[in-house]
Design a protein around this motif. Structure first.
Motif, short mmCIF file in Angstrom:
data_model
loop_
_atom_site.label_atom_id
_atom_site.label_comp_id
_atom_site.label_asym_id
_atom_site.label_seq_id
_atom_site.Cartn_x
_atom_site.Cartn_y
_atom_site.Cartn_z
N UNK A 278 18.24 -10.76 8.84
CA UNK A 278 17.21 -10.06 9.63
C UNK A 278 17.06 -10.42 11.07
N UNK A 279 17.36 -11.96 11.49
CA UNK A 279 17.10 -12.59 12.56
C UNK A 279 18.32 -11.85 13.54
N UNK A 280 19.38 -11.56 12.92
CA UNK A 280 20.59 -10.92 13.75
C UNK A 280 20.31 -9.56 14.22
N UNK A 281 19.81 -8.66 12.97
CA UNK A 281 19.58 -7.30 12.86
C UNK A 281 18.14 -7.13 14.12
N UNK A 282 17.23 -7.82 13.88
CA UNK A 282 16.29 -7.41 14.92
C UNK A 282 16.23 -8.17 16.27
N UNK A 283 17.05 -9.31 16.21
CA UNK A 283 17.22 -10.00 17.69
C UNK A 283 16.20 -10.96 17.96
N UNK A 284 15.69 -11.55 16.86
CA UNK A 284 14.57 -12.42 17.17
C UNK A 284 15.09 -14.05 16.63
N UNK A 285 14.50 -14.90 17.29
CA UNK A 285 14.88 -16.42 16.76
C UNK A 285 13.86 -16.71 15.62
N UNK B 31 12.05 -19.43 15.31
CA UNK B 31 10.75 -19.65 15.56
C UNK B 31 9.70 -18.64 15.50
N UNK B 32 10.34 -17.40 16.29
CA UNK B 32 9.27 -16.18 16.36
C UNK B 32 9.27 -15.57 14.78
N UNK B 33 10.15 -15.41 14.08
CA UNK B 33 10.14 -15.08 12.82
C UNK B 33 9.39 -15.96 11.90
N UNK B 34 9.34 -17.38 12.10
CA UNK B 34 8.20 -18.38 11.45
C UNK B 34 6.80 -17.90 11.89
N UNK B 35 6.74 -17.62 13.16
CA UNK B 35 5.25 -17.16 13.78
C UNK B 35 4.71 -16.02 13.20
N UNK C 69 3.00 -8.60 24.31
CA UNK C 69 2.10 -8.74 22.99
C UNK C 69 2.67 -9.66 22.14
N UNK C 70 2.11 -10.60 21.71
CA UNK C 70 2.69 -11.74 20.84
C UNK C 70 1.84 -11.53 19.42
N UNK C 71 2.42 -12.08 18.64
CA UNK C 71 2.06 -12.06 16.97
C UNK C 71 0.71 -12.43 16.88
#
Length: 246
Positions: free
Chosen positions: A131-138, A140-144, A179-181
């Protein structure tokens, strides 16, 4: 070993690129591409660049084409690497892969269809790393996102479905506009309330008897959700137009 392109042909040996040059070529179409992501795709067996005697990577034009195929499949069709690898294997055998559909745009004229017709019917199962690789998130952001209740893995499995991928991808695009989480908690609250409304409206179908009663309940809930999505989009567009001068 010469890398093969998506059509299985060996790449030309005359012109080779460094990983930095490949990054620059891909960045025009994939703004979130990084060196680590290219290396990750190589580690997962999606691309196999040749190596110099000093162990530096040498990318051919076919390698770059292969990487573009992978990145497009991730971004536009939300496919997990396992499925992309299967498609590449088919292409390497000179076979035509069966392409999986991606999310489709809302049609200009409403049709009697459910959420699958709006968001895409493809169902995927991704690990956290995929998921992180596909979407391009790190991470920490996914945890948020998870802490704000916007994304959650499948209960008991630790994997993420296509809806989680779509939410994460959309949030990543919104982040590009500042726009943030934490700004999206209201969207989650609205979704929770509308889910309650749908359950209440479809509840009478639960009490009906018959072999297809569960199917009718699920279909009705899905259609109600699609109608609410259309309503929300129309109301949002109306409000934005009302706030524009002239």
């Amino acid at each position: 070993m010469s890398a093969r392109g998506p059509n299985g042909a060996k790449g030309p040996a005359a012109k080779v690129l460094t990983i930095g040059q490949v990054l620059e070529q891909l960045r025009a179409d994939f703004a979130d591409i990084t060196l680590s992501k290219i290396r990750y795709l190589e580690a997962e067996g999606l691309v196999e660049p040749a190596r110099t005697s000093s162990n530096y990577r040498k990318y051919s034009a076919d390698d770059v084409t292969r990487l573009r195929y992978v990145l497009h499949a991730q971004r536009d069709r939300f496919l997990p690497l396992r499925v992309i690898k299967e498609e590449l294997a088919s292409l390497d055998r000179d076979e035509t892969p069966v392409h999986r559909p991606g999310p489709r745009a809302l049609p200009p004229h409403p049709a009697p269809a459910g959420l699958d017709a709006i968001l895409g019917a493809e169902r995927v199962r991704m690990s956290r790393r995929e998921l992180l690789t596909t979407v391009g998130l790190d991470d920490e952001t996914l945890t948020d996102l998870e802490q704000h209740g916007l994304v959650a893995p499948i209960a008991g499995g630790g994997y993420y479905d296509s809806d989680a991928v779509l939410v994460a991808r959309t949030v990543a695009l919104l982040a590009g506009h500042g726009v943030q989480a934490r700004h999206l908690r209201a969207a989650r609250t609205v979704a929770d309330r509308e889910a309650g409304l749908i359950e209440a409206a479809a509840a009478p179908l639960r009490g009906q008897r018959g072999p297809d009663s569960a199917g009718r309940h699920a279909q009705t809930a899905d259609e109600l959700a699609a109608l609410l999505v259309r309503l929300h989009a129309a109301l949002l567009r109306s409000r934005l137009r009302a706030g524009r001068p002239g």
